[in-house]
Motif scaffolding. Structure first.
Motif, mmCIF file in Angstrom:
data_model
loop_
_atom_site.group_PDB
_atom_site.id
_atom_site.type_symbol
_atom_site.label_atom_id
_atom_site.label_comp_id
_atom_site.label_asym_id
_atom_site.label_seq_id
_atom_site.Cartn_x
_atom_site.Cartn_y
_atom_site.Cartn_z
ATOM 1 N N ASN A 95 5.457 39.490 -58.138
ATOM 2 C CA ASN A 95 4.986 38.242 -58.715
ATOM 3 C C ASN A 95 6.028 37.133 -58.573
ATOM 4 O O ASN A 95 5.909 36.086 -59.186
ATOM 5 C CB ASN A 95 4.603 38.433 -60.183
ATOM 6 C CG ASN A 95 5.787 38.732 -61.050
ATOM 7 O OD1 ASN A 95 6.836 39.138 -60.560
ATOM 8 N ND2 ASN A 95 5.641 38.553 -62.347
ATOM 9 N N LEU A 99 4.509 33.801 -57.619
ATOM 10 C CA LEU A 99 3.861 33.114 -58.741
ATOM 11 C C LEU A 99 4.893 32.509 -59.684
ATOM 12 O O LEU A 99 4.689 31.424 -60.223
ATOM 13 C CB LEU A 99 2.958 34.083 -59.500
ATOM 14 C CG LEU A 99 1.769 34.607 -58.710
ATOM 15 C CD1 LEU A 99 1.004 35.637 -59.529
ATOM 16 C CD2 LEU A 99 0.863 33.471 -58.306
ATOM 17 N N GLU A 100 5.998 33.206 -59.892
ATOM 18 C CA GLU A 100 7.063 32.670 -60.746
ATOM 19 C C GLU A 100 7.651 31.405 -60.127
ATOM 20 O O GLU A 100 7.974 30.451 -60.836
ATOM 21 C CB GLU A 100 8.150 33.716 -60.968
ATOM 22 C CG GLU A 100 7.700 34.891 -61.811
ATOM 23 C CD GLU A 100 7.378 34.506 -63.243
ATOM 24 O OE1 GLU A 100 7.941 33.518 -63.738
ATOM 25 O OE2 GLU A 100 6.540 35.185 -63.848
ATOM 26 N N LEU A 137 6.031 29.306 -58.166
ATOM 27 C CA LEU A 137 5.036 28.251 -58.381
ATOM 28 C C LEU A 137 5.082 27.740 -59.817
ATOM 29 O O LEU A 137 4.989 26.534 -60.059
ATOM 30 C CB LEU A 137 3.630 28.776 -58.088
ATOM 31 C CG LEU A 137 3.196 28.799 -56.639
ATOM 32 C CD1 LEU A 137 1.797 29.384 -56.529
ATOM 33 C CD2 LEU A 137 3.245 27.428 -56.028
ATOM 34 N N ASN A 138 5.235 28.643 -60.755
ATOM 35 C CA ASN A 138 5.329 28.231 -62.152
ATOM 36 C C ASN A 138 6.538 27.327 -62.364
ATOM 37 O O ASN A 138 6.469 26.351 -63.120
ATOM 38 C CB ASN A 138 5.397 29.454 -63.060
ATOM 39 C CG ASN A 138 5.340 29.073 -64.512
ATOM 40 O OD1 ASN A 138 4.586 28.192 -64.897
ATOM 41 N ND2 ASN A 138 6.145 29.723 -65.329
ATOM 42 N N GLY A 139 7.644 27.640 -61.702
ATOM 43 C CA GLY A 139 8.823 26.785 -61.795
ATOM 44 C C GLY A 139 8.534 25.380 -61.276
ATOM 45 O O GLY A 139 8.989 24.388 -61.860
ATOM 46 N N PHE A 148 5.591 23.914 -61.259
ATOM 47 C CA PHE A 148 4.727 23.249 -62.231
ATOM 48 C C PHE A 148 5.510 22.755 -63.437
ATOM 49 O O PHE A 148 5.281 21.653 -63.933
ATOM 50 C CB PHE A 148 3.608 24.179 -62.687
ATOM 51 C CG PHE A 148 2.635 24.549 -61.607
ATOM 52 C CD1 PHE A 148 2.401 23.719 -60.525
ATOM 53 C CD2 PHE A 148 1.950 25.746 -61.667
ATOM 54 C CE1 PHE A 148 1.510 24.066 -59.533
ATOM 55 C CE2 PHE A 148 1.053 26.097 -60.679
ATOM 56 C CZ PHE A 148 0.829 25.252 -59.615
ATOM 57 N N GLN A 149 6.445 23.564 -63.898
ATOM 58 C CA GLN A 149 7.255 23.158 -65.049
ATOM 59 C C GLN A 149 8.113 21.948 -64.692
ATOM 60 O O GLN A 149 8.272 21.027 -65.492
ATOM 61 C CB GLN A 149 8.130 24.319 -65.539
ATOM 62 C CG GLN A 149 7.337 25.509 -66.052
ATOM 63 C CD GLN A 149 6.403 25.157 -67.177
ATOM 64 O OE1 GLN A 149 6.722 24.352 -68.030
ATOM 65 N NE2 GLN A 149 5.230 25.755 -67.171
ATOM 66 N N LYS A 161 5.923 18.892 -64.705
ATOM 67 C CA LYS A 161 5.624 18.432 -66.059
ATOM 68 C C LYS A 161 6.806 17.650 -66.633
ATOM 69 O O LYS A 161 6.622 16.629 -67.304
ATOM 70 C CB LYS A 161 5.297 19.627 -66.958
ATOM 71 C CG LYS A 161 3.896 20.143 -66.751
ATOM 72 C CD LYS A 161 3.587 21.435 -67.468
ATOM 73 C CE LYS A 161 4.103 21.553 -68.849
ATOM 74 N NZ LYS A 161 3.777 22.847 -69.479
ATOM 75 N N ILE A 217 3.296 17.307 -58.623
ATOM 76 C CA ILE A 217 3.425 18.648 -58.041
ATOM 77 C C ILE A 217 3.373 18.572 -56.522
ATOM 78 O O ILE A 217 4.181 19.195 -55.829
ATOM 79 C CB ILE A 217 2.320 19.586 -58.579
ATOM 80 C CG1 ILE A 217 2.572 19.903 -60.046
ATOM 81 C CG2 ILE A 217 2.252 20.875 -57.767
ATOM 82 C CD1 ILE A 217 1.439 20.636 -60.716
#
Length: 99
Positions: A49, A52-53, A55-57, A59-60, A63, A79
């Protein structure tokens, strides 16, 4: 490479361990049974994963950079700007190079 063989071998190992008297190993076998499909999927694809981690970084970070903008379209644009690795020097020679 033969996923069904790997699944069957893991199931057989779990069954043998559950018959033993070694309690810590029984806990491991129970955990393997709970996560059997995930283990088999990893054996087949060798993917974690981590993507995915990452990608999450992104997104954060988007933000944080959007600073108070609450509309999804604004955050989505940020993004794209972060993840797109766009070279603005092509259209603007005075643009800063990404570091």
């Amino acid at each position: 490479k033969q996923i069904n063989v790997a699944r069957d071998m893991l199931k057989h190992w779990c069954t043998c361990v559950m018959r033993s008297k070694v309690e810590p190993m029984k806990e491991v076998a129970a955990m393997v049974r709970r996560h059997l499909e995930g283990i088999v999927a990893w054996a087949q694809t060798r993917q974690t994963n981590g993507f995915l981690e990452a990608l999450n970084g992104l997104f954060q970070a988007a933000k944080r950079r959007a600073r108070g903008f609450t509309r999804f379209t604004t955050i989505r644009t940020v993004i794209f700007l972060i993840a797109g690795k766009l070279d603005f020097a092509v259209i603007n020679p005075h643009a800063r190079q990404p570091t």
